[in-house]
Structures are given as structure tokens and as C-alpha cells.
Design a protein around this motif. Sequence first.
Motif, PDB file in Angstrom:
ATOM      1  N   ALA A  29      36.294  56.381  38.977  1.00  0.00           N
ATOM      2  CA  ALA A  29      35.837  56.735  40.321  1.00  0.00           C
ATOM      3  C   ALA A  29      34.404  56.289  40.554  1.00  0.00           C
ATOM      4  CB  ALA A  29      35.973  58.249  40.540  1.00  0.00           C
ATOM      5  N   TRP A  30      33.561  56.433  39.539  1.00  0.00           N
ATOM      6  CA  TRP A  30      32.155  56.011  39.660  1.00  0.00           C
ATOM      7  C   TRP A  30      32.063  54.520  39.938  1.00  0.00           C
ATOM      8  CZ3 TRP A  30      28.717  52.756  37.198  1.00  0.00           C
ATOM      9  CH2 TRP A  30      27.343  52.999  37.407  1.00  0.00           C
ATOM     10  N   HIS A  31      32.809  53.742  39.164  1.00  0.00           N
ATOM     11  CA  HIS A  31      32.788  52.289  39.348  1.00  0.00           C
ATOM     12  C   HIS A  31      33.401  51.893  40.691  1.00  0.00           C
ATOM     13  CE1 HIS A  31      31.185  50.700  35.590  1.00  0.00           C
ATOM     14  NE2 HIS A  31      31.795  51.698  34.967  1.00  0.00           N
ATOM     15  N   LEU A  32      34.467  52.553  41.093  1.00  0.00           N
ATOM     16  CA  LEU A  32      35.092  52.218  42.376  1.00  0.00           C
ATOM     17  C   LEU A  32      34.150  52.508  43.541  1.00  0.00           C
ATOM     18  CD1 LEU A  32      38.761  53.460  41.893  1.00  0.00           C
ATOM     19  CD2 LEU A  32      38.000  51.091  42.197  1.00  0.00           C
ATOM     20  N   GLY A  33      33.369  53.568  43.425  1.00  0.00           N
ATOM     21  CA  GLY A  33      32.402  53.865  44.475  1.00  0.00           C
ATOM     22  C   GLY A  33      31.393  52.745  44.642  1.00  0.00           C
ATOM     23  N   LEU A  35      31.839  49.658  43.569  1.00  0.00           N
ATOM     24  CA  LEU A  35      32.583  48.441  43.891  1.00  0.00           C
ATOM     25  C   LEU A  35      32.856  48.335  45.385  1.00  0.00           C
ATOM     26  CD1 LEU A  35      34.197  45.982  42.769  1.00  0.00           C
ATOM     27  CD2 LEU A  35      36.173  47.517  42.647  1.00  0.00           C
ATOM     28  N   THR A  36      33.332  49.410  45.990  1.00  0.00           N
ATOM     29  CA  THR A  36      33.657  49.359  47.414  1.00  0.00           C
ATOM     30  C   THR A  36      32.407  49.316  48.283  1.00  0.00           C
ATOM     31  OG1 THR A  36      33.921  51.775  47.370  1.00  0.00           O
ATOM     32  CG2 THR A  36      35.918  50.446  47.191  1.00  0.00           C
ATOM     33  N   PRO A 169      33.810  48.163  30.974  1.00  0.00           N
ATOM     34  CA  PRO A 169      33.755  48.325  32.428  1.00  0.00           C
ATOM     35  C   PRO A 169      33.743  47.028  33.227  1.00  0.00           C
ATOM     36  CG  PRO A 169      31.571  48.591  31.515  1.00  0.00           C
ATOM     37  CD  PRO A 169      32.501  48.425  30.341  1.00  0.00           C
ATOM     38  N   ASP A 170      33.676  45.867  32.562  1.00  0.00           N
ATOM     39  CA  ASP A 170      33.448  44.647  33.334  1.00  0.00           C
ATOM     40  C   ASP A 170      34.392  43.521  32.937  1.00  0.00           C
ATOM     41  OD1 ASP A 170      32.060  43.304  35.371  1.00  0.00           O
ATOM     42  OD2 ASP A 170      30.676  42.380  33.959  1.00  0.00           O
ATOM     43  N   ILE A 171      35.699  43.807  32.963  1.00  0.00           N
ATOM     44  CA  ILE A 171      36.725  42.834  32.587  1.00  0.00           C
ATOM     45  C   ILE A 171      37.705  42.651  33.742  1.00  0.00           C
ATOM     46  CG2 ILE A 171      38.642  42.354  31.023  1.00  0.00           C
ATOM     47  CD1 ILE A 171      35.997  42.194  29.607  1.00  0.00           C
ATOM     48  N   PHE A 172      38.041  41.403  34.062  1.00  0.00           N
ATOM     49  CA  PHE A 172      39.062  41.133  35.076  1.00  0.00           C
ATOM     50  C   PHE A 172      39.980  40.037  34.542  1.00  0.00           C
ATOM     51  CE2 PHE A 172      41.177  39.730  38.861  1.00  0.00           C
ATOM     52  CZ  PHE A 172      41.209  40.840  39.694  1.00  0.00           C
ATOM     53  N   PRO A 173      41.206  40.370  34.118  1.00  0.00           N
ATOM     54  CA  PRO A 173      42.134  39.367  33.584  1.00  0.00           C
ATOM     55  C   PRO A 173      42.680  38.467  34.694  1.00  0.00           C
ATOM     56  CG  PRO A 173      42.661  41.576  32.781  1.00  0.00           C
ATOM     57  CD  PRO A 173      41.727  41.732  33.941  1.00  0.00           C
ATOM     58  N   HIS A 208      31.518  45.768  37.732  1.00  0.00           N
ATOM     59  CA  HIS A 208      32.581  46.756  37.972  1.00  0.00           C
ATOM     60  C   HIS A 208      33.961  46.093  37.993  1.00  0.00           C
ATOM     61  CE1 HIS A 208      29.115  49.157  39.143  1.00  0.00           C
ATOM     62  NE2 HIS A 208      28.826  48.285  40.081  1.00  0.00           N
ATOM     63  N   ARG A 209      34.120  44.969  37.292  1.00  0.00           N
ATOM     64  CA  ARG A 209      35.367  44.207  37.401  1.00  0.00           C
ATOM     65  C   ARG A 209      36.574  44.944  36.839  1.00  0.00           C
ATOM     66  NH1 ARG A 209      33.274  38.417  35.223  1.00  0.00           N
ATOM     67  NH2 ARG A 209      31.976  39.814  33.952  1.00  0.00           N
TER      68      ARG A 209
END
Length: 231
Positions: A29-33, A35-36, A169-173, A208-209
Motif C-alpha cells: 500500500a505504501w508503494h502504491l500510494g 506510485l499512483t 521493492p523495485d522489480i518489474f518482469p 516502486h516497480r
Amino acid sequence: MRQQAGKERADVTNPISDPISIADPAGVAWHLGHLTSRDPRLLPLLETVGTVLPRVNPRGFAGMAKVICGQQISVQSAAAIWGRFSAIPGALDPAGYLDLSEEVVRASGFSRGKFLTLRAVAEAVAAGDLDLGHIDGLPAEEAIARLVALRGIGPWTAEVYLLFCAGHPDIFPAGDLALLKAAQHGLGLDARPTIKEMVGIAANWSPHRSAAALLFWRYFAALKQRESSLL
């Protein structure tokens, strides 16, 4: 609570400075906040899916074994094979795994390639050449580079391990087909992005990926229930 931690981290743009893990709902939730706030295009996706929960697997060698088990097969098949493999005495420990014969491991459903890949990981850990605990805390690109240097470990395997096992916290496959389909729909793109294009898009979501990946996977699952074209 994460509110105080969020206020104290003025250096949140630095992905290595005591990053908040995505291994618990508060962290996601922290990262999504953040991120958005950075990319408001993602707000409608979050509104569509509601709460985004973490997906947590074992850390270390056992976690890597589970990721390798799931390479290029369905979730259902992976679960069945993992159930048999994880029940083998010693299978989830590097030294114990090295004592197992190929015949025993493959009887659980592992292919020869997966048997050899996990053996390479076990040998590297046993020799002191691979410290998964250390790699878990490295910056994304460096951690991935360390892992793909091992036999049979490609970018997807490295990224999924870091995301689901290490809580990085910072990975996007970017090579994941579901993420590419969800990004096309969710971002209103004319065509499905290539892996290279997706890497570029996701770069703007750092650090925040991982939260973005969880959001898009959840969004894809929601879309599949409504649109068969995504299957």
C-alpha cells in the motif's frame, strides 16, 4: 504502521536506502500510494482491483527452487510438482540437494534442465560464490545481473525470485505476457508493448516497480473475468 516510516524517508527515490519491502500489505500500500502519485494513469487500475496483496514465497535456496519449478508451466502443474519435490528429504537445502540423484529429483516432475539449473545454484551456494541473502538487498539491475550469471537462470526467473521471494521493492518482469497485456489495456496503448518498450515504461515507476507489477497482475486477473480476448 508505515506512516512514520514514509515521513522519515526523504530519500525514497533511492531504491537501496533502507527500502520498504513489498512482503506485507502495508508495504504494498505504501508503494502504491507513491506510485499512483507519480503516475495518475494507474489510479483507475487501482480503483478497479481494490486491495493489492503481496505474493510471498520462501526466501533463499528454497524460494529459488520454487521459482525454477514453475518455469514455463501452468500454475496447476507447478503446484503439483512442487508438492512432490518439496517433500523429498533435503531437497530445500543446498547441501541436501547436492546429495540427491537426478533420478530422484526428476521423478518429482523436474525436467533435466531444471534439475541442472537448481544444481548450479546449490553448487554456487555451497562453494560460497552465491549469497542469496546479500543479493536480496542489492539494487535491482545488479541483483538480476548476479543471478542471470548462473546456468539456466534467465531474467524472468531472477526477477520473479527477487519480487516474490526477496520482497524486492523495485522489480518489474517486463517479459511476462500477462503484464504486457495488462499494460496495453490499462494504459490505453494502441498495441501490446514490446519487452524493450515495457522496460522503458516501467523505468518511470522506479523505485516502486514491484508494486506496479503486482497491480498489473491483479488488473489482468480482473480483466480475464470480463474479456476472453485476454486469455
